[in-house]
Design an enzyme around this catalytic site. Structure first.
Site, PDB file in Angstrom:
ATOM      1  N   ASP A   1      -5.333  16.038 116.997  1.00 14.40           N
ATOM      2  CA  ASP A   1      -5.208  17.308 116.080  1.00 14.40           C
ATOM      3  C   ASP A   1      -5.573  18.702 116.928  1.00 14.40           C
ATOM      4  OD1 ASP A   1      -6.233  15.265 113.421  1.00 14.40           O
ATOM      5  OD2 ASP A   1      -4.149  15.391 114.312  1.00 14.40           O
TER       6      ASP A   1
HETATM    7  N1  LIG Z   1      -2.897  11.628 120.497  1.00  8.01           N
HETATM    8  C1  LIG Z   1      -2.651  11.890 119.413  1.00  8.01           C
HETATM    9  N2  LIG Z   1      -2.398  10.884 118.548  1.00  8.01           N
HETATM   10  C2  LIG Z   1      -1.987  11.490 117.041  1.00  8.01           C
HETATM   11  C3  LIG Z   1      -2.237  12.688 116.966  1.00  8.01           C
HETATM   12  C4  LIG Z   1      -2.631  13.527 117.560  1.00  8.01           C
HETATM   13  O1  LIG Z   1      -3.140  14.913 117.391  1.00  8.01           O
HETATM   14  N3  LIG Z   1      -2.755  13.299 118.921  1.00  8.01           N
HETATM   15  N4  LIG Z   1      -2.174  13.111 115.333  1.00  8.01           N
HETATM   16  C5  LIG Z   1      -2.254  12.074 114.456  1.00  8.01           C
HETATM   17  C6  LIG Z   1      -1.934  12.174 112.877  1.00  8.01           C
HETATM   18  N5  LIG Z   1      -3.407  11.792 112.279  1.00  8.01           N
HETATM   19  C7  LIG Z   1      -3.613  13.056 111.699  1.00  8.01           C
HETATM   20  O2  LIG Z   1      -2.806  14.036 111.578  1.00  8.01           O
HETATM   21  C8  LIG Z   1      -4.169  10.725 112.455  1.00  8.01           C
HETATM   22  C9  LIG Z   1      -3.852   9.601 112.549  1.00  8.01           C
HETATM   23  C10 LIG Z   1      -4.757   8.590 112.610  1.00  8.01           C
HETATM   24  C11 LIG Z   1      -6.072   8.886 112.640  1.00  8.01           C
HETATM   25  C12 LIG Z   1      -7.154   7.500 112.844  1.00  8.01           C
HETATM   26  O3  LIG Z   1      -8.257   7.895 112.855  1.00  8.01           O
HETATM   27  N6  LIG Z   1      -6.437   6.523 113.126  1.00  8.01           N
HETATM   28  C13 LIG Z   1      -7.251   5.265 113.273  1.00  8.01           C
HETATM   29  C14 LIG Z   1      -6.380   4.107 112.829  1.00  8.01           C
HETATM   30  C15 LIG Z   1      -5.666   4.352 111.609  1.00  8.01           C
HETATM   31  C16 LIG Z   1      -5.154   2.901 110.982  1.00  8.01           C
HETATM   32  O4  LIG Z   1      -5.790   1.874 111.081  1.00  8.01           O
HETATM   33  O5  LIG Z   1      -3.810   2.912 110.738  1.00  8.01           O
HETATM   34  C17 LIG Z   1      -6.895   5.085 114.907  1.00  8.01           C
HETATM   35  O6  LIG Z   1      -5.719   5.129 115.525  1.00  8.01           O
HETATM   36  O7  LIG Z   1      -7.838   4.700 115.380  1.00  8.01           O
HETATM   37  C18 LIG Z   1      -6.421  10.063 112.611  1.00  8.01           C
HETATM   38  C19 LIG Z   1      -5.714  11.241 112.661  1.00  8.01           C
HETATM   39  C20 LIG Z   1      -1.042  10.924 114.905  1.00  8.01           C
HETATM   40  N7  LIG Z   1      -1.614  10.632 116.306  1.00  8.01           N
END
Ligand SMILES: Nc1nc2c(c(=O)[nH]1)N[C@@H](CN(C=O)c1ccc(C(=O)N[C@@H](CCC(=O)O)C(=O)O)cc1)CN2
Length: 291
Positions: free
Chosen positions: A235
């Site tokens: 983000d």
């Molecule tokens: N490299 C990036 N990937 C993503 C971004 C980004 O800016 N850079 N934005 C996100 C979207 N998002 C907020 O808008 C967001 C999505 C997911 C998470 C998160 O903590 N996800 C966990 C697991 C979630 C689950 O179990 O489904 C994780 O992936 O560890 C935080 C913010 C999209 N991707």
């Protein structure tokens, strides 16, 4: 190869970034004039901090498709003279956009509806999701959904599968429409093209997961949404568009989520449309948007 839309096949867009100095606009205008082009729209900006120059032109050139290589060849000496970064794109060349979604489908629905109404200049060859829920959403629009589950143990394999889908479908742009998986730096680098995300907060406030719960705990009087380019840092990529909506002490988290959905889908649709129309230029970790 991107499909050609039915828009004006003789229309092109030229984006330019370079150090500001007298003569840039005159040299570009003269070159286009000499090549027989007619400029129909022009916008420019000089960043006061570092005197970086940004320009977006739209022009018509009869026989553009056949004359594009020669036009690019004739522009190169001007670009070299001024140290320009530049991009010349036929307006009729429709970008191929993959949409990624998890369970919240309001942003996906907005993009599919706008596409159906021909209000979005893109082609959506596929939707990718880590959950199967959106299958019923995409079916009426005739867009295939590829369900690629992701767990901490399978993330690398899942990303490799998705990258192969991006390659086979010749995707130019990925839109994360409330896709709740963090993309690895390797995925971003290997895809190597723009990725747009809608974050459901007014960044830089409330980065990461559950921003509405964070906002409610903070007692905010405004919630918002931010469309930004995706980078390896969560983000933190260049912001394309944002908007906000008033909330109050009577609103629970569920109310913030409900109110926020309208803001998210409007902001994402605007940002995607601007990108598709080549209206967004990068300036470090910021953008210049010729809306
Ligand atoms: N490299 C990036 N990937 C993503 C971004 C980004 O800016 N850079 N934005 C996100 C979207 N998002 C907020 O808008 C967001 C999505 C997911 C998470 C998160 O903590 N996800 C966990 C697991 C979630 C689950 O179990 O489904 C994780 O992936 O560890 C935080 C913010 C999209 N991707």
């Amino acid at each position: 190869m991107q499909a050609l839309s039915q828009t004006n096949v003789n229309r092109a867009r030229l984006l330019i970034t370079c150090a500001d100095r007298p003569g840039v606009v005159a040299a570009v205008s003269q070159l286009l004039y000499e090549q027989g082009a007619n400029v129909v729209d022009s916008d420019q900006h000089t960043e006061p901090d570092d005197l970086r120059f940004f320009m977006r032109l739209e022009f018509d050139l009869p026989g553009l498709q056949e004359r594009l290589p020669a036009l690019e060849q004739s522009f190169r000496p001007v670009a070299e003279r001024f140290g320009m970064q530049w991009q010349l794109t036929p307006a009729a060349r429709v970008k191929r956009m993959a949409v990624f979604v998890s369970k919240q489908d309001h942003c996906l629905q907005e993009l599919l509806w706008l596409l159906k109404k021909s209000e979005l200049a893109a082609h959506i060859p596929l939707v990718v999701s880590n959950h199967p829920d959106a299958r019923e959403v995409v079916a009426p629009f005739g867009v295939p959904l590829h369900h690629v589950p992701v767990t901490p143990d399978t993330k690398a394999q899942a990303e490799a599968e998705v990258l192969e889908l991006m390659r086979t479908h010749q995707v130019d742009l990925i839109v994360l429409a409330r896709y709740m998986q963090i993309l690895s730096a390797g995925f971003i680098e290997r895809f190597g093209r723009p990725i747009i995300n809608i974050h459901h907060s007014f960044l830089p406030a409330f980065v990461g997961a559950n921003p509405y719960a964070q906002a409610h705990a903070r007692g905010v009087k405004l919630i918002g949404a931010t469309a930004h380019y995706v980078t390896a840092e969560l983000d933190a990529g260049p912001i394309i568009d944002q908007d906000v909506h008033r909330v109050g002490h009577r609103d629970a988290v569920a109310d913030l989520v409900r109110i926020g959905r309208r803001v998210e889908r409007t902001v994402l649709a605007r940002a995607v449309a601007w990108h598709l129309e080549d209206r967004v230029l990068l300036h470090g970790n910021k953008t210049v948007v010729f809306a």
